[in-house]
Motif scaffolding. Sequence first.
Motif, PDB file in Angstrom:
ATOM      1  N   VAL A  25      14.554 -14.355  66.707  1.00  0.00           N
ATOM      2  CA  VAL A  25      13.689 -14.980  67.721  1.00  0.00           C
ATOM      3  C   VAL A  25      12.932 -13.911  68.502  1.00  0.00           C
ATOM      4  N   LEU A  26      13.635 -12.852  68.913  1.00  0.00           N
ATOM      5  CA  LEU A  26      12.987 -11.775  69.658  1.00  0.00           C
ATOM      6  C   LEU A  26      11.929 -11.087  68.800  1.00  0.00           C
ATOM      7  N   GLY A  27      12.259 -10.828  67.540  1.00  0.00           N
ATOM      8  CA  GLY A  27      11.308 -10.152  66.649  1.00  0.00           C
ATOM      9  C   GLY A  27      10.068 -10.978  66.396  1.00  0.00           C
ATOM     10  N   LEU A  28      10.236 -12.272  66.105  1.00  0.00           N
ATOM     11  CA  LEU A  28       9.082 -13.150  65.886  1.00  0.00           C
ATOM     12  C   LEU A  28       8.214 -13.231  67.136  1.00  0.00           C
TER      13      LEU A  28
ATOM     14  N   ASP B   3       8.856  -2.827  69.597  1.00  0.00           N
ATOM     15  CA  ASP B   3       8.675  -3.092  68.165  1.00  0.00           C
ATOM     16  C   ASP B   3       9.391  -2.034  67.328  1.00  0.00           C
ATOM     17  N   ALA B   4       9.186  -0.763  67.650  1.00  0.00           N
ATOM     18  CA  ALA B   4       9.809   0.328  66.894  1.00  0.00           C
ATOM     19  C   ALA B   4      11.333   0.297  67.009  1.00  0.00           C
ATOM     20  N   ILE B   5      11.855  -0.010  68.198  1.00  0.00           N
ATOM     21  CA  ILE B   5      13.313  -0.087  68.396  1.00  0.00           C
ATOM     22  C   ILE B   5      13.898  -1.216  67.552  1.00  0.00           C
ATOM     23  N   LEU B   6      13.220  -2.354  67.531  1.00  0.00           N
ATOM     24  CA  LEU B   6      13.703  -3.477  66.724  1.00  0.00           C
ATOM     25  C   LEU B   6      13.689  -3.139  65.234  1.00  0.00           C
ATOM     26  N   VAL B   7      12.596  -2.526  64.763  1.00  0.00           N
ATOM     27  CA  VAL B   7      12.447  -2.256  63.331  1.00  0.00           C
ATOM     28  C   VAL B   7      13.430  -1.201  62.849  1.00  0.00           C
ATOM     29  N   PHE B   8      13.600  -0.124  63.598  1.00  0.00           N
ATOM     30  CA  PHE B   8      14.370   1.009  63.105  1.00  0.00           C
ATOM     31  C   PHE B   8      15.820   1.043  63.595  1.00  0.00           C
ATOM     32  N   LEU B   9      16.178   0.211  64.584  1.00  0.00           N
ATOM     33  CA  LEU B   9      17.552   0.229  65.094  1.00  0.00           C
ATOM     34  C   LEU B   9      18.216  -1.144  65.068  1.00  0.00           C
TER      35      LEU B   9
ATOM     36  N   LEU C 121      18.348 -17.658  54.178  1.00  0.00           N
ATOM     37  CA  LEU C 121      19.521 -16.961  54.688  1.00  0.00           C
ATOM     38  C   LEU C 121      19.103 -15.941  55.744  1.00  0.00           C
ATOM     39  N   MET C 122      20.051 -15.603  56.615  1.00  0.00           N
ATOM     40  CA  MET C 122      19.708 -14.778  57.763  1.00  0.00           C
ATOM     41  C   MET C 122      19.297 -13.361  57.365  1.00  0.00           C
ATOM     42  N   ASN C 123      19.837 -12.820  56.248  1.00  0.00           N
ATOM     43  CA  ASN C 123      19.413 -11.482  55.848  1.00  0.00           C
ATOM     44  C   ASN C 123      17.954 -11.494  55.388  1.00  0.00           C
ATOM     45  N   SER C 124      17.520 -12.575  54.720  1.00  0.00           N
ATOM     46  CA  SER C 124      16.109 -12.703  54.346  1.00  0.00           C
ATOM     47  C   SER C 124      15.240 -12.866  55.581  1.00  0.00           C
ATOM     48  N   PHE C 125      15.742 -13.626  56.559  1.00  0.00           N
ATOM     49  CA  PHE C 125      15.029 -13.793  57.821  1.00  0.00           C
ATOM     50  C   PHE C 125      14.829 -12.444  58.495  1.00  0.00           C
TER      51      PHE C 125
ATOM     52  N   VAL D 294      11.288 -10.541  59.153  1.00  0.00           N
ATOM     53  CA  VAL D 294      10.907 -10.274  60.540  1.00  0.00           C
ATOM     54  C   VAL D 294      10.647  -8.780  60.731  1.00  0.00           C
ATOM     55  N   GLY D 295      11.501  -7.930  60.136  1.00  0.00           N
ATOM     56  CA  GLY D 295      11.268  -6.490  60.210  1.00  0.00           C
ATOM     57  C   GLY D 295       9.960  -6.094  59.560  1.00  0.00           C
TER      58      GLY D 295
END
Length: 510
Positions: free
Chosen positions: A47-50, A96-102, A419-423, A427-428
């Motif tokens: 949700v945060l990423g979207l 955005d960078a923190i979400l993608v890489f961490l 599935l959540m891993n695909s989600f 999102v990433g």
Amino acid sequence: MGDFNVALVIVAAVVSVVVLLVSFYLLINYQHPDDANQAYFPKLVVVLGLSVAAISILMLPADVANRQACRHAIYNGACNLTLPMKTLWLIVYIVDAILVFLVIPFAMFYYEGDQDKTVGQRLKSALIWVFCSALVCALCLGILYTLIGKVDFTVRHLSSSVQTFPTSWNGFSNSQPCISPLTKQCDAYLAPASSQTTWTMRTSFPEYVVALATIVGSVLFTIFGGVGIACLPLGLISSFVRRPKAVITRSQYIKEATELGKKARELKKAAEALHQEERNGKKDRKWRKNVKSVEKELLLLEDDMQALEEMYPQGEQAEATWAITVLSYLGKLILGVVGLIISIAWVAHIVIYLLIDPPLSPFLNEVFIKLDSIWGLLGTAAFAFFCFYLLVAVIAGEMMLGLKLVFITIHPMKWGATLMNSFLFNVGLILLCSISVIQFCSTAFGYYAQATAAQEIFGHTLESLRGIKYLYKYNVFQYGFVALAIITLFYYSCFGWRKKRHTGRFQLSS
């Protein structure tokens, strides 16, 4: 001017809330039933990423509207009530960078961890992987920023002599723009070529992080976006072409269902054998290839099951179900034709405005400006739509290449079956490519989005960054995008209309 700025703040707040609600809606309707009432942390990350991705795309239209609010100001600094767009850009893209890489890697490592392990062991394993990844990223960032974290601006030194202030302005014209009556050009206009020099300064660390994330995203965006801009509309049209033409008989349904059941048992047997090999530690190259083959066969089997259910609707409302199926394929055809028009407009705009120097025409820039003249937010809405279309094309391109290339993992997005891993993966990908989409749009629509904070970050700074600027100077990403779009178009023309068939090729260890 002040009232307009207040309205802009209100609209921004309302849109942010709407984006959050839409993100929750997508999560609830796309999630797999197996993930219901569990995996709350990955869902929060989704949700945060979207929301961050959608807000980042909408910030560019907001940046344009913010500039319009100050169009009567003599200079930007004279407008005190505008949104602090540069600060907002940096905040959004650092998040955005923190979400993608961490955060997203941690959520994926935890979600995909061995279910036989305890929660503590899965947390420990995920934290170790993320810590190692973060350490490598931090070292690379620190070294690169220390060595080449500078921008080189090309400037020209101009100077002019001092003249007595004139008592009359009657002698000035286009042919006589200067004070001195002896010269037809000002001294500054006669500056020699040697006056051009390079002005070097160190960029800020947040801007450097955004720039490197943009480069990584630009590579993915060029590949997936170039393929997706063509396969997205053509895929919808081919879906209509391959649609079920009529309802099948009960005997045909039983025959097809029996065949699918046989394939399902074979896949189950193959999956169990692969799981056993994983337990025995045989995760070699052949094992990974077999896993990819099973995933692909499973995806095709699910498509065949859905097609069979469409061709033989059951229940008391079978006729209504068939009518909805027919209408859905008509809708895909309409969306495919509209998408094809948008894709052609995108490619044509890139060629006309970016690849040809000087540009033949502002093209879509003029369209947005004319739409704004009709209604203030109409051009801004169209501008946002074209940016969002690129993000959807990225997902479509990743899905197509995932089915064709072994080294790209398949992560399908299906209504009620994701599935959540695909989600998390998608999102990433959206977050990483959203930075590049903004940079791409701010360049492609530079005439419409001129003097914005986005252009300052993604234009002047990014395109002058040492070691990176040549990628933008020679339009490497734009050429790659157009080339892949053309290749995909030819591929679809030759092979894309064929129905995907099961291969059943597995090389399981004995």
